[in-house]
Scaffold this active site. Structure first.
Site, short mmCIF file in Angstrom:
data_model
loop_
_atom_site.label_atom_id
_atom_site.label_comp_id
_atom_site.label_asym_id
_atom_site.label_seq_id
_atom_site.Cartn_x
_atom_site.Cartn_y
_atom_site.Cartn_z
N LYS A 39 39.75 36.83 38.04
CA LYS A 39 41.14 37.24 37.85
C LYS A 39 42.14 36.18 38.32
O LYS A 39 43.28 36.19 37.88
CB LYS A 39 41.39 38.58 38.54
CG LYS A 39 41.34 38.51 40.04
CD LYS A 39 41.27 39.90 40.66
CE LYS A 39 41.38 39.77 42.18
NZ LYS A 39 40.81 40.90 42.89
N ARG A 134 42.91 49.91 51.65
CA ARG A 134 43.21 49.94 50.23
C ARG A 134 42.26 50.98 49.63
O ARG A 134 42.36 52.14 49.98
CB ARG A 134 43.10 48.54 49.60
CG ARG A 134 43.83 48.43 48.27
CD ARG A 134 43.80 47.05 47.65
NE ARG A 134 42.47 46.65 47.22
CZ ARG A 134 42.15 45.45 46.70
NH1 ARG A 134 43.10 44.53 46.56
NH2 ARG A 134 40.93 45.16 46.33
C1 LIG Z 1 40.14 40.32 43.91
C2 LIG Z 1 38.95 40.99 44.48
C3 LIG Z 1 37.90 40.23 45.00
C4 LIG Z 1 37.92 38.72 45.05
O1 LIG Z 1 38.85 38.26 46.00
P1 LIG Z 1 38.92 36.73 46.45
O2 LIG Z 1 39.68 36.77 47.71
O3 LIG Z 1 39.61 36.00 45.36
O4 LIG Z 1 37.52 36.24 46.65
C5 LIG Z 1 36.79 40.90 45.48
N1 LIG Z 1 36.74 42.26 45.48
C6 LIG Z 1 37.74 43.02 45.00
C7 LIG Z 1 37.61 44.50 45.04
C8 LIG Z 1 38.88 42.41 44.49
O5 LIG Z 1 39.87 43.17 44.00
#
Ligand SMILES: *Cc1c(COP(=O)(O)O)cnc(C)c1O
Length: 363
Positions: A39, A134
Site C-alpha cells: 500500500k 486500533r
Molecule cells: C499497513 C499495515 C502493515 C504494514 O505496515 P508497515 O509499517 O508499512 O510495515 C501491516 N499490517 C497492517 C494491519 C497494516 O495495516
C-alpha cells in the site's frame, strides 16, 4: 491526452527487489515469512512483483483494488487483506483475496456464507489488540470463543492464525513482552481447538526491530512488512538502527524549475492567510535567490516530507501546485527547465504514487 514529463517519481525496481531479499533473508533465519505490504506505493503491480521476486510469500494491502491490480498483473502469491473487511466489501474480499485479518464475528459469518456461495475456501487471521488500540479483540476470552466458532462452525473458513498490529495508532512499541502476549493468546486458542495454528503474525515493520535484535519470540512466524522494505528509513530515523544494508534511495522525486529570481524572504504587504488558511512564520533573511517548481502539496502532501538531495537547496514553502526553494547557496546556476531531485518518505510516497499528475518511471 496531455503528455507531461515532470513531476515524476523514478522507482528503482532492482533496489526494491534487493531490499525485499535482505529482509526476507534476515527473517527466514528466524523462521519468519514476510507478507510484502504494497500500500505504500499505492499497490503498483511492478512493486508487488519486486516483493514477490525478493522472496515475500504473500502480497498484502489494506485496499482491495490494489490486490486486484497485482492479481491482474499475473502475480501468483496468496493475497492478504490487511484492513478488517467492511461488511459491504465481503463479496469482493472472497473473490479477490485468499486470507484476511478479522475482528468481528458478524463479518466472519458473512465471509463464511459468501465463501460458500462462491465455492471458495477463505483463510482468516484473528487480530488481538495488545494496547495500540486500533483493530482487534481487546477481550481475549471473546477472541478465544470466536476462534472456536470459526473452527467448529464455519465450514468455508479456515482459521489460519492470530495476529496483532502495533505502533500505528497508540504508538506502542513492539517489545518482546508484547509479542510474548500474542503467543500466549495463540496458545490459549490452540488449547481450545486442539491443534496448532499455522500463523502467528507479529506485526509490521516496527516488529522487525525484534528480528534485528534477535529477541523475537520463537513462535512468531509471519510479519507484514511495507515501509521496512519500500523505504527502510523509519527504523534508522526513529530507533537508530543501522539500515546501511538496505537501499534507502529506491525513489527519486524529480520536479522542474519554472522560475528563478532574487526576491525578498519576507512577504511584502499586510500578512493574512496562505492558500490553506494558515499563517506560517516568515523569517526575514533579506534578498535571496529562489527557484519555483512545477509541483505542489497536491502532489506530495507536506513540505516536511520531501528532502532535496542537492546541497544548498532548501524547501521554504508550497501551495497546491507550486513549491518554493531557497537556492542562494546552491552551487549550480539554476534556470527554468532544470530538474531538482528529492528523497521522499512514507508520507510523500503514498501521495506521489497516488497522484495522476506525477509520472511513474521505472529505472
Ligand atoms: C499497513 C499495515 C502493515 C504494514 O505496515 P508497515 O509499517 O508499512 O510495515 C501491516 N499490517 C497492517 C494491519 C497494516 O495495516
Amino acid at each position: 491526452m496531455v503528455k507531461q514529463l515532470y513531476p515524476r517519481v523514478e522507482i528503482n525496481l532492482e533496489y526494491l527487489k534487493e531490499n525485499a531479499e535482505q529482509m526476507v533473508k534476515r527473517c527466514a533465519d528466524k523462521g519468519i515469512e514476510i507478507a510484502g505490504v504494497i500500500k505504500g506505493t499505492t499497490g503498483l503491480p511492478e512493486c508487488a512483483r519486486a516483493f514477490a521476486e525478493g522472496g515475500c510469500t504473500m502480497i498484502a494491502s489494506s485496499r482491495l483494488e490494489q490486490l486486484e491490480d497485482a492479481r491482474n498483473a499475473g502475480i501468483e502469491l496468496p493475497f492478504l487483506l490487511l484492513r478488517v473487511p467492511m461488511p459491504s466489501e465481503v463479496p469482493e474480499v472472497i473473490r479477490l483475496t485468499d486470507i484476511s485479518l478479522n475482528s468481528e464475528l458478524s463479518v466472519l459469518k458473512a465471509l463464511n456464507e459468501e465463501a460458500g456461495r462462491q465455492n471458495r475456501k477463505h483463510e482468516v487471521i484473528l487480530m488481538a489488540d495488545l494496547g495500540d488500540l486500533r483493530e482487534g479483540y481487546w477481550d481475549k476470552n471473546e477472541m478465544t470463543d470466536v476462534a472456536e466458532q470459526v473452527e467448529t462452525g464455519m465450514e468455508h473458513l479456515e482459521l489460519a492464525g492470530v495476529g496483532t498490529n502495533l505502533g500505528c495508532y497508540g504508538s506502542i512499541l513492539a517489545t518482546k513482552e508484547k509479542l510474548d502476549e500474542l503467543v500466549d493468546v495463540a496458545e490459549r486458542i490452540e488449547a481450545r481447538i486442539g491443534r496448532k495454528l499455522r500463523y502467528i503474525s507479529g506485526g509490521a515493520t516496527s516488529s522487525l526491530m525484534r528480528v534485528l535484535d534477535g529477541d523475537i519470540p520463537e513462535r512468531i512466524n509471519m510479519l507484514r512488512c511495507g515501509e521496512g522494505i519500500l523505504l527502510a528509513r523509519d527504523l534508522e530515523l526513529f530507533y537508530g538502527y543501522d539500515m546501511s544494508f538496505m537501499h534507502q534511495d529506491v525513489y527519486t522525486l524529480k520536479a522542474e524549475i519554472i522560475e528563478v529570481k532574487e526576491k525578498p524572504t519576507h512577504p511584502v504587504g499586510q500578512i493574512s492567510v496562505d492558500a490553506f488558511g494558515h499563517t506560517p512564520d516568515y523569517v526575514d533573511r533579506g534578498i535571496r535567490k529562489r527557484a519555483l517548481l512545477g509541483i505542489g502539496k497536491v502532489d506530495y502532501g507536506s513540505i516536511e516530507d520531501i528532502f532535496p538531495r542537492e546541497k544548498g537547496v532548501q524547501v521554504i514553502g508550497a501551495s497546491s501546485d507550486h513549491t518554493i526553494l531557497d537556492v542562494e547557496e546552491c552551487g549550480r546556476d539554476l534556470k527554468p527547465g532544470d530538474i531538482v531531485d528529492f528523497d521522499i518518505n512514507y508520507a510523500s510516497l503514498v501521495y506521489v504514487t497516488n497522484c495522476r499528475n506525477v509520472q511513474i518511471v521505472y529505472v
